[in-house]
Design an enzyme around this catalytic site. Structure first.
Site, PDB file in Angstrom:
ATOM      1  N   ASP A 128     -42.856  25.093  14.112  1.00 37.59           N
ATOM      2  CA  ASP A 128     -42.312  26.446  14.256  1.00 37.59           C
ATOM      3  C   ASP A 128     -42.542  26.981  15.673  1.00 37.59           C
ATOM      4  OD1 ASP A 128     -45.026  27.147  14.237  1.00 37.59           O
ATOM      5  OD2 ASP A 128     -45.038  27.431  12.069  1.00 37.59           O
ATOM      6  N   SER A 129     -42.711  28.288  15.805  1.00 36.72           N
ATOM      7  CA  SER A 129     -42.828  28.880  17.148  1.00 36.72           C
ATOM      8  C   SER A 129     -44.029  28.356  17.923  1.00 36.72           C
ATOM      9  CB  SER A 129     -42.919  30.404  17.035  1.00 36.72           C
ATOM     10  OG  SER A 129     -43.996  30.777  16.208  1.00 36.72           O
ATOM     11  N   ILE A 130     -45.076  27.959  17.208  1.00 40.46           N
ATOM     12  CA  ILE A 130     -46.279  27.491  17.913  1.00 40.46           C
ATOM     13  C   ILE A 130     -45.989  26.148  18.588  1.00 40.46           C
ATOM     14  CG2 ILE A 130     -48.722  26.899  17.621  1.00 40.46           C
ATOM     15  CD1 ILE A 130     -48.684  28.856  15.182  1.00 40.46           C
TER      16      ILE A 130
END
Lengths: 243, 243
Positions: B10-12
């Protein structure tokens, strides 16, 4: 397979994925749009780079050639004869000739490849001397092994060749010297880049790519932004072609 | 073609090529040895990630599958029901089931692929509230949309599944909480990573990769180090197989 951007060069390219590096920033800029691959070889000059060309950019590959390639050599070619790093020295006429061979090979691999030549960065001779003393103490050279003037001679040949061949170029040698205090602001050891210096290269590469046809802002996302997904029917948006 | 390491998450993961990011650091660690490709999708949970699997890891590709893949989801799945981000919520049983589908798909793409599951990071609820207030002012939620306790529930399922399937895992939820002050030291907004938090993920991924069979230190360079090149006969070393 998404477009690939290859960064071909010497240590300034090899180190471009360190913290604040221009390669990593480029990968972030083109996130979800293109892959950025680093092909940086510390210490290499253009003469030695020619031995890698056919391996890194094979002409007979079933894999599509990169969409774009940055060619960032010259810092080692410009090492002075008769000084500590003379083994890396390549005469400026040969440097230009080698760069031409590299561009011709890349265009043979893909006539549509966006090729961007980057000149060597400026040299802070004082910074080089300090670095040498920190590494070798009293045994350090007493004369710089690279000069800014000589790096400029190579930079001009690089820019001139790009014009002759009709490819893009970035005169990072001149660009960096427009800023006061460039010596310490952009260079960490008189030659390699600080995070600020990396930011200049990143900005210039993005600018040239965007002015050509490789603008990240205009490229589509690979998959929908999460806000476009309808939780009750998540599959729907993935079936559409435009998000 | 050199080995590829894909970072799927995901965004990480998507943000892992920003300055100090764990993805960029990994690319630097494996420089001249493996390519690191980012496949990070901000806001995605495992339910939505399933729609991407066949595109990112096609089973019928002529291109060799990645040598290794990190799977780093859960932070969005663990968003609480009835709070601001409930659209991203996936029940923990389904999260585990989705992760299993992802692993099975990757192993089908390549039985030898090194698959590393990474748990969601811990959540600093106070940091999330501060972030919400900075974004939405008085309209901000008065209760956190994620809790550390719930992230821990998902983390445990992730680790348990890895054991069941015999793949590697990194319990970043537990690891980060071993350090006093992890809330501000490792998390920038209560959820995403600071450079120090990125360094923890980078260190843990390198450790797990090295303990498996993907140790950068033991992998050969793609081409000779410049010091091995004899200036009088540069072609010689390129003809040899061992440098």
């Amino acid at each position: 397979m998404r477009p690939r951007i290859v960064l071909f060069g010497d240590s300034i390219t090899e180190q471009s994925f360190r913290s604040g590096g221009w390669g990593a920033s480029l990968a972030d800029t083109y996130s979800r749009k293109a892959d950025v691959l680093v092909r940086g070889y510390g210490g290499y000059n253009t003469r030695w780079a020619l031995f890698l060309l056919h391996h890194i950019f094979p002409l007979d590959s079933s894999i599509k050639a990169p969409a774009a390639t940055t060619v960032f050599f010259g810092a080692n070619d410009a090492a002075l004869q008769g000084r500590n790093n003379e083994r890396q020295h390549v005469p400026v006429e040969e440097y230009k000739d080698n760069l031409q061979k590299i561009v011709q090979h890349l265009k043979k691999a893909s006539p549509t490849m966006l090729v961007v030549l980057i000149t060597p960065p400026p040299v802070d001779e004082e910074g080089r001397m300090e670095f040498a003393r920190s590494q070798y103490g009293e045994k350090a050279m007493t004369q710089p092994e690279r000069t800014n003037e000589m790096a400029g001679v190579y930079a001009r040949q690089c820019v001139e060749l790009a014009k002759e061949l009709g490819v893009c170029s970035i005169d990072i040698w001149s660009k960096m010297q427009e800023t006061e205090g460039w010596q310490k602001k952009f260079l960490s050891d008189g030659l390699h880049l600080t995070p600020e210096g990396n930011a200049v290269v990143h900005q210039e590469v993005v600018k040239v790519f965007s002015e050509a046809w490789l603008s990240a802002a205009e490229m589509p996302y690979d998959f929908p932004h999460h806000s476009k997904i309808v939780p009750q029917d998540p599959g729907k948006v993935f079936q559409q072609k435009c998000w």
